[in-house]
Design a protein around this motif. Structure first.
Motif, PDB file in Angstrom:
ATOM      1  N   ASN A 198      24.400   8.224 -18.256  1.00  7.35           N
ATOM      2  CA  ASN A 198      23.309   8.628 -17.363  1.00  7.35           C
ATOM      3  C   ASN A 198      23.674   8.472 -15.885  1.00  7.35           C
ATOM      4  O   ASN A 198      22.882   7.987 -15.082  1.00  7.35           O
ATOM      5  N   GLY A 199      24.886   8.849 -15.531  1.00  4.21           N
ATOM      6  CA  GLY A 199      25.312   8.815 -14.139  1.00  4.21           C
ATOM      7  C   GLY A 199      25.740   7.451 -13.632  1.00  4.21           C
ATOM      8  O   GLY A 199      26.075   7.299 -12.460  1.00  4.21           O
ATOM      9  N   ILE A 200      25.741   6.452 -14.496  1.00  2.00           N
ATOM     10  CA  ILE A 200      26.191   5.112 -14.108  1.00  2.00           C
ATOM     11  C   ILE A 200      27.586   4.908 -14.678  1.00  2.00           C
ATOM     12  O   ILE A 200      27.809   5.079 -15.874  1.00  2.00           O
ATOM     13  N   ARG A 201      28.517   4.551 -13.792  1.00  5.36           N
ATOM     14  CA  ARG A 201      29.909   4.330 -14.198  1.00  5.36           C
ATOM     15  C   ARG A 201      30.223   2.851 -14.052  1.00  5.36           C
ATOM     16  O   ARG A 201      30.001   2.256 -12.999  1.00  5.36           O
ATOM     17  N   VAL A 202      30.757   2.245 -15.133  1.00  3.52           N
ATOM     18  CA  VAL A 202      31.102   0.830 -15.150  1.00  3.52           C
ATOM     19  C   VAL A 202      32.571   0.691 -15.546  1.00  3.52           C
ATOM     20  O   VAL A 202      33.039   1.378 -16.448  1.00  3.52           O
ATOM     21  N   ILE A 203      33.289  -0.193 -14.849  1.00  2.15           N
ATOM     22  CA  ILE A 203      34.676  -0.501 -15.194  1.00  2.15           C
ATOM     23  C   ILE A 203      34.757  -1.990 -15.497  1.00  2.15           C
ATOM     24  O   ILE A 203      34.243  -2.812 -14.742  1.00  2.15           O
ATOM     25  N   VAL A 204      35.397  -2.317 -16.642  1.00  3.28           N
ATOM     26  CA  VAL A 204      35.618  -3.705 -17.026  1.00  3.28           C
ATOM     27  C   VAL A 204      37.114  -3.942 -17.209  1.00  3.28           C
ATOM     28  O   VAL A 204      37.872  -3.004 -17.461  1.00  3.28           O
ATOM     29  N   ASP A 205      37.517  -5.221 -17.090  1.00  2.00           N
ATOM     30  CA  ASP A 205      38.912  -5.550 -17.338  1.00  2.00           C
ATOM     31  C   ASP A 205      39.113  -5.861 -18.814  1.00  2.00           C
ATOM     32  O   ASP A 205      38.184  -5.721 -19.621  1.00  2.00           O
ATOM     33  N   ALA A 206      40.311  -6.278 -19.173  1.00  2.00           N
ATOM     34  CA  ALA A 206      40.649  -6.509 -20.575  1.00  2.00           C
ATOM     35  C   ALA A 206      39.782  -7.587 -21.221  1.00  2.00           C
ATOM     36  O   ALA A 206      39.557  -7.571 -22.425  1.00  2.00           O
ATOM     37  N   GLN A 207      39.276  -8.536 -20.419  1.00  2.00           N
ATOM     38  CA  GLN A 207      38.423  -9.591 -20.954  1.00  2.00           C
ATOM     39  C   GLN A 207      36.945  -9.193 -20.964  1.00  2.00           C
ATOM     40  O   GLN A 207      36.100  -9.976 -21.348  1.00  2.00           O
ATOM     41  N   GLY A 208      36.645  -7.992 -20.513  1.00  2.00           N
ATOM     42  CA  GLY A 208      35.267  -7.540 -20.472  1.00  2.00           C
ATOM     43  C   GLY A 208      34.534  -7.931 -19.201  1.00  2.00           C
ATOM     44  O   GLY A 208      33.333  -7.749 -19.098  1.00  2.00           O
ATOM     45  N   CYS A 209      35.272  -8.474 -18.218  1.00  2.00           N
ATOM     46  CA  CYS A 209      34.641  -8.833 -16.946  1.00  2.00           C
ATOM     47  C   CYS A 209      34.353  -7.577 -16.138  1.00  2.00           C
ATOM     48  O   CYS A 209      35.191  -6.686 -16.046  1.00  2.00           O
ATOM     49  N   LEU A 210      33.199  -7.532 -15.550  1.00  2.00           N
ATOM     50  CA  LEU A 210      32.765  -6.392 -14.756  1.00  2.00           C
ATOM     51  C   LEU A 210      33.601  -6.283 -13.484  1.00  2.00           C
ATOM     52  O   LEU A 210      33.692  -7.235 -12.722  1.00  2.00           O
ATOM     53  N   LEU A 211      34.231  -5.136 -13.272  1.00  2.00           N
ATOM     54  CA  LEU A 211      35.018  -4.905 -12.058  1.00  2.00           C
ATOM     55  C   LEU A 211      34.273  -4.042 -11.061  1.00  2.00           C
ATOM     56  O   LEU A 211      34.343  -4.275  -9.863  1.00  2.00           O
ATOM     57  N   SER A 212      33.568  -3.026 -11.545  1.00  2.00           N
ATOM     58  CA  SER A 212      32.803  -2.191 -10.629  1.00  2.00           C
ATOM     59  C   SER A 212      31.713  -1.436 -11.371  1.00  2.00           C
ATOM     60  O   SER A 212      31.817  -1.188 -12.563  1.00  2.00           O
ATOM     61  N   VAL A 213      30.674  -1.116 -10.610  1.00  2.78           N
ATOM     62  CA  VAL A 213      29.561  -0.305 -11.090  1.00  2.78           C
ATOM     63  C   VAL A 213      29.328   0.749 -10.024  1.00  2.78           C
ATOM     64  O   VAL A 213      29.243   0.424  -8.842  1.00  2.78           O
ATOM     65  N   THR A 214      29.228   1.999 -10.442  1.00  2.00           N
ATOM     66  CA  THR A 214      28.970   3.061  -9.487  1.00  2.00           C
ATOM     67  C   THR A 214      27.593   3.657  -9.770  1.00  2.00           C
ATOM     68  O   THR A 214      27.396   4.331 -10.767  1.00  2.00           O
ATOM     69  N   VAL A 215      26.651   3.323  -8.908  1.00  2.00           N
ATOM     70  CA  VAL A 215      25.284   3.839  -8.932  1.00  2.00           C
ATOM     71  C   VAL A 215      24.790   3.801  -7.493  1.00  2.00           C
ATOM     72  O   VAL A 215      25.471   3.301  -6.604  1.00  2.00           O
ATOM     73  N   ASP A 216      23.572   4.269  -7.280  1.00  2.00           N
ATOM     74  CA  ASP A 216      23.024   4.233  -5.925  1.00  2.00           C
ATOM     75  C   ASP A 216      22.994   2.819  -5.353  1.00  2.00           C
ATOM     76  O   ASP A 216      23.246   2.612  -4.181  1.00  2.00           O
ATOM     77  N   GLN A 217      22.681   1.824  -6.180  1.00  2.00           N
ATOM     78  CA  GLN A 217      22.571   0.441  -5.715  1.00  2.00           C
ATOM     79  C   GLN A 217      23.833  -0.366  -6.018  1.00  2.00           C
ATOM     80  O   GLN A 217      23.787  -1.576  -6.203  1.00  2.00           O
ATOM     81  N   GLU A 218      24.988   0.290  -6.024  1.00  2.00           N
ATOM     82  CA  GLU A 218      26.239  -0.370  -6.406  1.00  2.00           C
ATOM     83  C   GLU A 218      26.509  -1.635  -5.591  1.00  2.00           C
ATOM     84  O   GLU A 218      26.842  -2.684  -6.147  1.00  2.00           O
ATOM     85  N   ALA A 219      26.359  -1.581  -4.285  1.00  2.00           N
ATOM     86  CA  ALA A 219      26.672  -2.737  -3.443  1.00  2.00           C
ATOM     87  C   ALA A 219      25.782  -3.926  -3.792  1.00  2.00           C
ATOM     88  O   ALA A 219      26.250  -5.062  -3.878  1.00  2.00           O
ATOM     89  N   ALA A 220      24.499  -3.688  -4.025  1.00  2.00           N
ATOM     90  CA  ALA A 220      23.578  -4.770  -4.360  1.00  2.00           C
ATOM     91  C   ALA A 220      23.915  -5.374  -5.719  1.00  2.00           C
ATOM     92  O   ALA A 220      23.888  -6.600  -5.895  1.00  2.00           O
TER      93      ALA A 220
END
Length: 125
Positions: free
Chosen positions: A30-52
């Motif tokens: 639904n337009g939200i992009r999430v990247i995780v590392d090999a351990q499943g740790c959140l690296l980035s989220v791309t949405v309108d409120q990404e910085a927050a």
């Protein structure tokens, strides 16, 4: 019994560890992009409120850090643990630099793809 070549095994472990540390998972829903590392740790989220979202995530990570440090205090004070820890962390600075470079490249590729797709209009059906 077969003689174990510890140098060869150590090299294989290091190569496998390096390969796993380079793995990234990307999910888009639904337009939200999430990247995780090999351990499943959140690296980035791309949405309108990404910085927050990322600021809140970093705040949560910082909040837990002293709690983890306290829980591991006794173990880290042990000289045997310290020696093992030093050995296993020998390449951590190099691996972190490689991880950050890969993340930068992934972010650039996504930005390029995003803006290319954004300039293409959907057909009026």
């Amino acid at each position: 019994m077969r003689h174990i070549d510890s140098d060869a095994l150590s090299s294989k472990v290091q190569r496998a560890q390096h390969a796993v540390e380079q793995i990234r998972g990307v999910g888009v829903v639904n337009g939200i992009r999430v990247i995780v590392d090999a351990q499943g740790c959140l690296l980035s989220v791309t949405v309108d409120q990404e910085a927050a979202i990322m600021a809140a995530y970093r705040a949560a990570v910082e909040d837990k850090r002293p709690k983890v440090d306290e829980a591991l205090r006794e173990l880290r004070a042990d000289s045997t643990f310290e020696a093992i820890s030093t050995y296993t962390n020998a390449n951590s600075a190099r691996l972190e630099a490689e991880r950050l470079e890969l993340q930068r490249k992934l972010d650039e590729e996504f930005d390029d793809d995003y803006y290319e797709r954004g300039s293409i209009k959907a057909p009026d059906w």
